[in-house]
Design a protein around this motif. Sequence first.
Motif, PDB file in Angstrom:
ATOM      1  N   GLY A   3       0.792  -1.224   0.000  1.00 48.10           N
ATOM      2  CA  GLY A   3       0.000   0.000   0.000  1.00 48.10           C
ATOM      3  C   GLY A   3       0.827   1.277   0.000  1.00 48.10           C
ATOM      4  N   ASP A   4       2.136   1.164   0.227  1.00 50.64           N
ATOM      5  CA  ASP A   4       2.999   2.351   0.230  1.00 50.64           C
ATOM      6  C   ASP A   4       3.071   2.980  -1.154  1.00 50.64           C
ATOM      7  OD1 ASP A   4       3.628   2.124   2.895  1.00 50.64           O
ATOM      8  OD2 ASP A   4       5.688   1.445   2.572  1.00 50.64           O
ATOM      9  N   MET A   5       3.197   4.289  -1.158  1.00 53.50           N
ATOM     10  CA  MET A   5       3.466   5.045  -2.379  1.00 53.50           C
ATOM     11  C   MET A   5       4.730   5.851  -2.128  1.00 53.50           C
ATOM     12  SD  MET A   5      -0.227   6.559  -3.420  1.00 53.50           S
ATOM     13  CE  MET A   5      -1.640   5.783  -2.665  1.00 53.50           C
ATOM     14  N   LEU A   6       5.620   5.823  -3.094  1.00 53.25           N
ATOM     15  CA  LEU A   6       6.881   6.543  -3.012  1.00 53.25           C
ATOM     16  C   LEU A   6       6.887   7.603  -4.099  1.00 53.25           C
ATOM     17  CD1 LEU A   6       9.643   6.459  -1.527  1.00 53.25           C
ATOM     18  CD2 LEU A   6      10.440   4.968  -3.365  1.00 53.25           C
ATOM     19  N   PHE A   7       7.244   8.833  -3.735  1.00 53.82           N
ATOM     20  CA  PHE A   7       7.284   9.942  -4.683  1.00 53.82           C
ATOM     21  C   PHE A   7       8.699  10.495  -4.748  1.00 53.82           C
ATOM     22  CE2 PHE A   7       2.976   9.570  -3.266  1.00 53.82           C
ATOM     23  CZ  PHE A   7       2.239   9.770  -4.418  1.00 53.82           C
ATOM     24  N   ILE A   8       9.241  10.513  -5.957  1.00 52.52           N
ATOM     25  CA  ILE A   8      10.575  11.044  -6.197  1.00 52.52           C
ATOM     26  C   ILE A   8      10.409  12.121  -7.262  1.00 52.52           C
ATOM     27  CG2 ILE A   8      12.923  10.495  -6.933  1.00 52.52           C
ATOM     28  CD1 ILE A   8      12.144   7.519  -6.189  1.00 52.52           C
ATOM     29  N   GLY A   9      10.890  13.332  -6.981  1.00 55.78           N
ATOM     30  CA  GLY A   9      10.657  14.410  -7.928  1.00 55.78           C
ATOM     31  C   GLY A   9      11.788  15.396  -7.990  1.00 55.78           C
ATOM     32  N   SER A  10      11.773  16.171  -9.058  1.00 58.06           N
ATOM     33  CA  SER A  10      12.757  17.237  -9.232  1.00 58.06           C
ATOM     34  C   SER A  10      12.467  18.370  -8.261  1.00 58.06           C
ATOM     35  CB  SER A  10      12.704  17.760 -10.677  1.00 58.06           C
ATOM     36  OG  SER A  10      11.446  18.380 -10.916  1.00 58.06           O
ATOM     37  N   ASP A  11      13.417  19.288  -8.123  1.00 61.32           N
ATOM     38  CA  ASP A  11      13.209  20.414  -7.201  1.00 61.32           C
ATOM     39  C   ASP A  11      12.174  21.401  -7.728  1.00 61.32           C
ATOM     40  OD1 ASP A  11      14.800  21.463  -9.196  1.00 61.32           O
ATOM     41  OD2 ASP A  11      16.388  22.142  -7.863  1.00 61.32           O
ATOM     42  N   GLY A  12      11.715  21.213  -8.954  1.00 62.26           N
ATOM     43  CA  GLY A  12      10.659  22.069  -9.494  1.00 62.26           C
ATOM     44  C   GLY A  12       9.353  21.951  -8.723  1.00 62.26           C
ATOM     45  N   LYS A  13       9.157  20.826  -8.036  1.00 61.19           N
ATOM     46  CA  LYS A  13       7.946  20.643  -7.237  1.00 61.19           C
ATOM     47  C   LYS A  13       7.970  21.523  -5.996  1.00 61.19           C
ATOM     48  CE  LYS A  13       9.703  16.590  -4.746  1.00 61.19           C
ATOM     49  NZ  LYS A  13      10.522  17.454  -3.941  1.00 61.19           N
ATOM     50  N   ASP A  14       9.161  21.941  -5.598  1.00 58.06           N
ATOM     51  CA  ASP A  14       9.341  22.767  -4.405  1.00 58.06           C
ATOM     52  C   ASP A  14       9.569  24.244  -4.741  1.00 58.06           C
ATOM     53  OD1 ASP A  14       9.360  20.487  -2.556  1.00 58.06           O
ATOM     54  OD2 ASP A  14      11.275  20.010  -3.494  1.00 58.06           O
ATOM     55  N   ASP A  15      10.295  24.510  -5.800  1.00 58.84           N
ATOM     56  CA  ASP A  15      10.719  25.870  -6.147  1.00 58.84           C
ATOM     57  C   ASP A  15       9.658  26.607  -6.949  1.00 58.84           C
ATOM     58  OD1 ASP A  15      13.049  25.207  -4.878  1.00 58.84           O
ATOM     59  OD2 ASP A  15      14.172  24.834  -6.723  1.00 58.84           O
ATOM     60  N   ILE A  16       8.503  26.825  -6.326  1.00 58.93           N
ATOM     61  CA  ILE A  16       7.427  27.535  -7.009  1.00 58.93           C
ATOM     62  C   ILE A  16       7.361  28.968  -6.512  1.00 58.93           C
ATOM     63  CG2 ILE A  16       6.057  25.463  -7.461  1.00 58.93           C
ATOM     64  CD1 ILE A  16       4.312  26.196  -5.060  1.00 58.93           C
ATOM     65  N   GLN A  17       6.944  29.849  -7.419  1.00 59.36           N
ATOM     66  CA  GLN A  17       6.719  31.245  -7.041  1.00 59.36           C
ATOM     67  C   GLN A  17       5.350  31.306  -6.388  1.00 59.36           C
ATOM     68  OE1 GLN A  17       7.368  34.179 -10.100  1.00 59.36           O
ATOM     69  NE2 GLN A  17       6.021  35.640  -9.097  1.00 59.36           N
ATOM     70  N   LEU A  18       5.318  31.674  -5.136  1.00 59.75           N
ATOM     71  CA  LEU A  18       4.077  31.645  -4.371  1.00 59.75           C
ATOM     72  C   LEU A  18       3.063  32.650  -4.881  1.00 59.75           C
ATOM     73  CD1 LEU A  18       5.633  31.272  -0.820  1.00 59.75           C
ATOM     74  CD2 LEU A  18       4.654  29.479  -2.267  1.00 59.75           C
ATOM     75  N   ASN A  19       1.813  32.289  -4.759  1.00 60.56           N
ATOM     76  CA  ASN A  19       0.729  33.166  -5.216  1.00 60.56           C
ATOM     77  C   ASN A  19       0.708  34.491  -4.477  1.00 60.56           C
ATOM     78  OD1 ASN A  19      -0.215  31.385  -7.156  1.00 60.56           O
ATOM     79  ND2 ASN A  19      -1.638  30.393  -5.757  1.00 60.56           N
TER      80      ASN A  19
ATOM     81  N   ILE B  93       7.800  14.188 -11.492  1.00 62.32           N
ATOM     82  CA  ILE B  93       7.477  13.417 -10.288  1.00 62.32           C
ATOM     83  C   ILE B  93       7.258  11.969 -10.708  1.00 62.32           C
ATOM     84  CG2 ILE B  93       5.909  13.110  -8.340  1.00 62.32           C
ATOM     85  CD1 ILE B  93       5.038  16.052  -8.782  1.00 62.32           C
ATOM     86  N   LEU B  94       7.968  11.075 -10.044  1.00 65.24           N
ATOM     87  CA  LEU B  94       7.811   9.651 -10.261  1.00 65.24           C
ATOM     88  C   LEU B  94       7.074   9.080  -9.060  1.00 65.24           C
ATOM     89  CD1 LEU B  94       8.555   6.977 -11.760  1.00 65.24           C
ATOM     90  CD2 LEU B  94      10.642   6.964 -10.377  1.00 65.24           C
ATOM     91  N   LYS B  95       5.998   8.353  -9.322  1.00 60.70           N
ATOM     92  CA  LYS B  95       5.224   7.708  -8.257  1.00 60.70           C
ATOM     93  C   LYS B  95       5.391   6.202  -8.404  1.00 60.70           C
ATOM     94  CE  LYS B  95       0.473   6.863  -6.760  1.00 60.70           C
ATOM     95  NZ  LYS B  95      -0.939   7.214  -6.991  1.00 60.70           N
TER      96      LYS B  95
END
Length: 130
Positions: free
Chosen positions: A62-78, A124-126
């Motif tokens: 049932g585990d899900m693993l998410f591996i992603g680039s830093d683009g998922k974090d480096d967003i310009q906030l609204n 993002i890789l799931k």
Amino acid sequence: FIGLIEEKTGGLYYVNTEHPQAILYRDENASFITDIHLYRKIGTLGIQKNFDSVDYFSLVEGDMLFIGSDGKDDIQLNSSTDQTREINQDEKLFPRIVKKTQGNLDNIVKEIKANGKLTDDLSILKISFL
């Protein structure tokens, strides 16, 4: 991030070379998988260190693993204006999004974009362990 998963046991063997930490979604919670060994990016000039250890993590059904680039974090906030460009500094934003969306990849992307504007590549890789 380079990893190998034993399909029968859920054993994850991995090496993280200056990549954002992987996120585990388990029991309706999202958390970082802690990297025990720190390695520089592959191909970094002047680095002579070999991969002398591989990290291990045990996945359960049932585990899900998410591996992603830093683009998922480096967003310009609204909340940014034309005069100020505020980039997200909250490293726990992505795990909160994974939890909120219950690991649904399409909804994760929508939620990232709802929080701000992408400033970098987004990948993002799931991986689901069944």
